[in-house]
Design an enzyme around this catalytic site. Structure first.
Site, mmCIF file in Angstrom:
data_model
loop_
_atom_site.group_PDB
_atom_site.id
_atom_site.type_symbol
_atom_site.label_atom_id
_atom_site.label_comp_id
_atom_site.label_asym_id
_atom_site.label_seq_id
_atom_site.Cartn_x
_atom_site.Cartn_y
_atom_site.Cartn_z
ATOM 1 N N CYS A 70 -72.677 -44.828 -32.108
ATOM 2 C CA CYS A 70 -71.387 -44.327 -31.645
ATOM 3 C C CYS A 70 -71.031 -43.121 -32.492
ATOM 4 O O CYS A 70 -70.994 -43.219 -33.717
ATOM 5 C CB CYS A 70 -70.320 -45.422 -31.781
ATOM 6 S SG CYS A 70 -68.633 -44.863 -31.450
ATOM 7 N N CYS A 177 -71.672 -37.604 -27.215
ATOM 8 C CA CYS A 177 -71.164 -38.974 -27.136
ATOM 9 C C CYS A 177 -72.292 -39.824 -26.585
ATOM 10 O O CYS A 177 -72.958 -39.426 -25.612
ATOM 11 C CB CYS A 177 -69.933 -39.042 -26.225
ATOM 12 S SG CYS A 177 -69.366 -40.718 -25.841
#
Length: 264
Positions: A70, A177
């Site tokens: 992440c 992302c």
């Protein structure tokens, strides 16, 4: 060999699938936080708290390494995770692939969440690695959430909106992302329509999976027997792979793995 990955949701699938490709014999532990996702809008202290909670759940499964799959958690929680877990457990963060994108020399764009776009962290990476190459930061409003929900219409709309913010002379796009890698093919098609040529996409899954193996002294072995198991944790509870994860190729590759037995 057991490798754990953490994320608030299913953004970890890309790195998990790449780890499975490199080592089909590795047991995987996916530790998520669906009760508190998404992490992007949370303040840094809360993000760190949630990442530590996911990490502690994963550690109970006795992994050999932990991938923080992440970008948001890597920005805000990586120091705390390493302080608590290393050196006993190697912790591998996720960094946008700005350096290889800039190395190509052409104009490039960084697609990221609105919270990350323009942040001191991302600006610092651009200052350090862009090396004079023209770079554009593109906020991808709603894309991570649409991917998480496996909402095809919302994904398409968010990709189109981000494409419209991307200069037409762009030759390379950094997927900043982890969720975006799950829809890389659709992103590539939209960028090709914009630019009239193939645009190179740089994700982070391959790099973090390879780094995890290096940190534990293991070599890639794609031809190893596919004996690796899969454990999925939602706020510390063992659960099946979420239905949304099964909508993506990376999630479906994990379904062939047997569930791991409970540890004593």
């Amino acid at each position: 060999m057991r490798i754990a990955l953490l994320d608030s949701g299913i953004g970890l699938l890309a790195a998990a699938a790449e780890t499975r490709r490199l080592r089909p014999d590795a047991d995987l532990v996916l530790s998520g936080d669906p009760a508190h996702m998404p992490w992007g809008p949370l303040d840094p202290a809360r993000i760190t708290e949630r990442a530590l909670s996911c990490a502690r759940s994963a550690v109970a499964e006795r992994p050999d390494a932990l991938i923080v799959a992440c970008n948001t958690a890597s920005v805000h929680a990586l120091p705390a995770l390493r302080a608590e877990l290393e050196p006993a457990l190697p912790v591998i963060g996720t960094v946008p692939a700005i350096k290889p994108a800039a190395a190509a020399g052409g104009p490039f764009a960084v697609w990221a969440t609105p919270a990350t776009t323009g942040s001191a962290y991302q600006r610092g990476l651009l200052a350090e690695f862009a090396d004079g190459a023209p770079a554009t930061e593109v906020p991808c409003h709603g894309l991570a959430g649409a991917v998480e929900a496996a909402d095809a219409a919302a994904v398409s709309a968010a990709i189109k909106a981000a494409t419209e913010l991307t200069p037409p002379d762009t030759t390379t796009v950094v997927l900043g992302c982890t969720h975006y890698e799950l829809v890389a093919d659709e992103i590539g098609r939209e960028l090709t329509a914009l630019t009239g040529r193939r645009v190179t996409l740089h994700g982070s899954a391959a790099a973090v999976a390879a780094q995890a193996l290096r940190r534990i002294g293991a070599q890639p072995a794609p031809s190893a027997p596919p004996t690796g198991t899969l454990t999925v944790l939602a706020n510390g509870r063992r659960v099946p792979l979420p239905a949304a994860a099964r909508r993506y190729a990376q999630g479906r590759t994990l379904l062939t793995a047997a569930p791991a037995p409970e540890l004593p």
